[in-house]
Design a protein around this motif. Structure first.
Motif, PDB file in Angstrom:
ATOM      1  N   MET A  50      43.287  55.144  14.930  1.00 45.79           N
ATOM      2  CA  MET A  50      44.302  54.147  15.264  1.00 45.79           C
ATOM      3  C   MET A  50      44.427  53.962  16.777  1.00 45.79           C
ATOM      4  SD  MET A  50      46.162  52.584  12.859  1.00 45.79           S
ATOM      5  CE  MET A  50      46.247  52.604  11.062  1.00 45.79           C
ATOM      6  N   GLN A  51      44.087  55.012  17.523  1.00 46.89           N
ATOM      7  CA  GLN A  51      44.235  54.962  18.974  1.00 46.89           C
ATOM      8  C   GLN A  51      43.208  54.059  19.636  1.00 46.89           C
ATOM      9  OE1 GLN A  51      43.603  58.687  21.002  1.00 46.89           O
ATOM     10  NE2 GLN A  51      43.893  57.764  23.008  1.00 46.89           N
ATOM     11  N   ALA A  52      42.106  53.774  18.960  1.00 44.56           N
ATOM     12  CA  ALA A  52      41.018  53.007  19.572  1.00 44.56           C
ATOM     13  C   ALA A  52      41.555  51.786  20.324  1.00 44.56           C
ATOM     14  CB  ALA A  52      40.027  52.563  18.502  1.00 44.56           C
ATOM     15  N   GLY A  53      41.295  51.730  21.626  1.00 43.63           N
ATOM     16  CA  GLY A  53      41.763  50.627  22.455  1.00 43.63           C
ATOM     17  C   GLY A  53      43.179  50.785  22.963  1.00 43.63           C
ATOM     18  N   PHE A 166      35.768  54.077  12.190  1.00 36.98           N
ATOM     19  CA  PHE A 166      36.589  54.382  13.366  1.00 36.98           C
ATOM     20  C   PHE A 166      36.452  55.867  13.713  1.00 36.98           C
ATOM     21  CE2 PHE A 166      38.445  50.246  12.668  1.00 36.98           C
ATOM     22  CZ  PHE A 166      38.722  49.819  13.961  1.00 36.98           C
ATOM     23  N   CYS A 167      35.217  56.312  13.780  1.00 40.54           N
ATOM     24  CA  CYS A 167      34.939  57.718  14.078  1.00 40.54           C
ATOM     25  C   CYS A 167      33.723  57.825  14.999  1.00 40.54           C
ATOM     26  CB  CYS A 167      34.724  58.519  12.795  1.00 40.54           C
ATOM     27  SG  CYS A 167      33.384  57.899  11.750  1.00 40.54           S
ATOM     28  N   GLY A 168      33.708  56.985  16.038  1.00 35.73           N
ATOM     29  CA  GLY A 168      32.649  57.076  17.024  1.00 35.73           C
ATOM     30  C   GLY A 168      32.737  58.383  17.790  1.00 35.73           C
ATOM     31  N   PRO A 169      31.723  58.726  18.583  1.00 38.55           N
ATOM     32  CA  PRO A 169      31.696  60.024  19.265  1.00 38.55           C
ATOM     33  C   PRO A 169      32.830  60.252  20.254  1.00 38.55           C
ATOM     34  CG  PRO A 169      29.896  58.602  20.013  1.00 38.55           C
ATOM     35  CD  PRO A 169      30.487  57.961  18.807  1.00 38.55           C
ATOM     36  N   VAL A 170      33.368  59.186  20.871  1.00 41.71           N
ATOM     37  CA  VAL A 170      34.495  59.352  21.789  1.00 41.71           C
ATOM     38  C   VAL A 170      35.766  59.686  21.006  1.00 41.71           C
ATOM     39  CG1 VAL A 170      35.958  58.208  23.507  1.00 41.71           C
ATOM     40  CG2 VAL A 170      33.488  57.871  23.554  1.00 41.71           C
ATOM     41  N   ILE A 171      36.003  58.945  19.924  1.00 44.43           N
ATOM     42  CA  ILE A 171      37.144  59.231  19.056  1.00 44.43           C
ATOM     43  C   ILE A 171      37.035  60.637  18.491  1.00 44.43           C
ATOM     44  CG2 ILE A 171      38.179  58.665  16.802  1.00 44.43           C
ATOM     45  CD1 ILE A 171      37.642  55.723  17.444  1.00 44.43           C
ATOM     46  N   VAL A 172      35.836  61.005  18.057  1.00 36.94           N
ATOM     47  CA  VAL A 172      35.630  62.321  17.455  1.00 36.94           C
ATOM     48  C   VAL A 172      35.863  63.435  18.469  1.00 36.94           C
ATOM     49  CG1 VAL A 172      33.870  63.873  16.514  1.00 36.94           C
ATOM     50  CG2 VAL A 172      34.156  61.586  15.553  1.00 36.94           C
ATOM     51  N   TYR A 173      35.457  63.215  19.731  1.00 33.56           N
ATOM     52  CA  TYR A 173      35.683  64.284  20.704  1.00 33.56           C
ATOM     53  C   TYR A 173      37.179  64.477  20.972  1.00 33.56           C
ATOM     54  CZ  TYR A 173      34.951  67.695  24.305  1.00 33.56           C
ATOM     55  OH  TYR A 173      34.975  68.872  25.010  1.00 33.56           O
ATOM     56  N   ALA A 174      37.912  63.374  21.063  1.00 32.04           N
ATOM     57  CA  ALA A 174      39.373  63.474  21.231  1.00 32.04           C
ATOM     58  C   ALA A 174      39.979  64.215  20.045  1.00 32.04           C
ATOM     59  CB  ALA A 174      39.983  62.086  21.370  1.00 32.04           C
TER      60      ALA A 174
END
Length: 200
Positions: A50-53, A166-174
């Motif tokens: 949900m945080q994306a963007g 909605f689980c790209g590597p940046v989201i996943v690292y967070a």
């Protein structure tokens, strides 16, 4: 001369502002603490999606509203949502009103349940990527924190293969930072040692 306020040992991570009680409480009580409950892990992954963007504080301020609207983030409930239920949720100003993100959450609930039906415990499956233990990093400053890592890329790819969105590597690292799969508290922050000692 009173307390020792050495910058190397006693100041919290710089990203957690002292003048924001909600953000500081999240840092002091939740962020980086290893989470092993599969449903709680699934919820956190949805919130990071949900945080994306957006900023994390935006999500944090809306989290309780979203927990209420999204039925406690129980995958079995979310998986049954239809268009009518989506439209109802979109009327709630207290949540992130993104049809695309809500649709992804429904799909992610179904992916989670499919894993369960196949005998894959979501927690065990995720933690297997770190050998079941937190990875303890030695970061002196938030500026040293990577946006993603080869491991987060591997986890992201594996999640997508399971049907998650909605689980790209940046989201996943967070996500990995938040649920304690990696300890990215700055070494100057008391929580770095506290979390490591408590969950070694």
């Amino acid at each position: 001369m009173g307390l020792n306020l050495s910058p190397d040992t006693s100041l919290p991570c710089r990203w957690a502002p002292a003048d924001d009680a909600l953000y500081r409480a999240y840092h002091d009580e939740e962020w980086g603490v290893p989470e092993y409950d599969p449903r709680a892990l699934w919820e956190k992954l949805q919130l990071d999606g949900m945080q994306a963007g957006l900023s994390w504080i935006t999500i944090l301020r809306k989290r309780e509203n979203m927990r209420e609207e999204f039925e406690g983030f129980v995958p079995e409930r979310i998986a049954r949502w239809d268009q009518e239920r989506i439209e109802k949720a979109l009327q709630n100003p207290g949540i992130i009103r993104s049809p695309k993100k809500i649709q992804a959450m429904i799909g992610n609930a179904r992916a989670y349940l499919a894993m369960q039906e196949n005998g894959d415990d979501f927690s065990e499956w995720l933690w297997a990527f770190t050998g079941g233990r937190p990875i303890v990093n030695q970061l002196r400053d938030v500026s040293e924190v990577p946006a993603k890592t080869p491991l987060s890329e591997d986890v992201s790819k594996a999640l997508k293969q399971k049907g998650f969105k909605f689980c790209g590597p940046v989201i996943v690292y967070a996500f990995m930072q938040a649920v304690g799969m990696v300890n990215d508290h700055e070494t100057r922050c008391p929580r770095h040692k506290e979390v490591q000692e408590k969950h070694a």
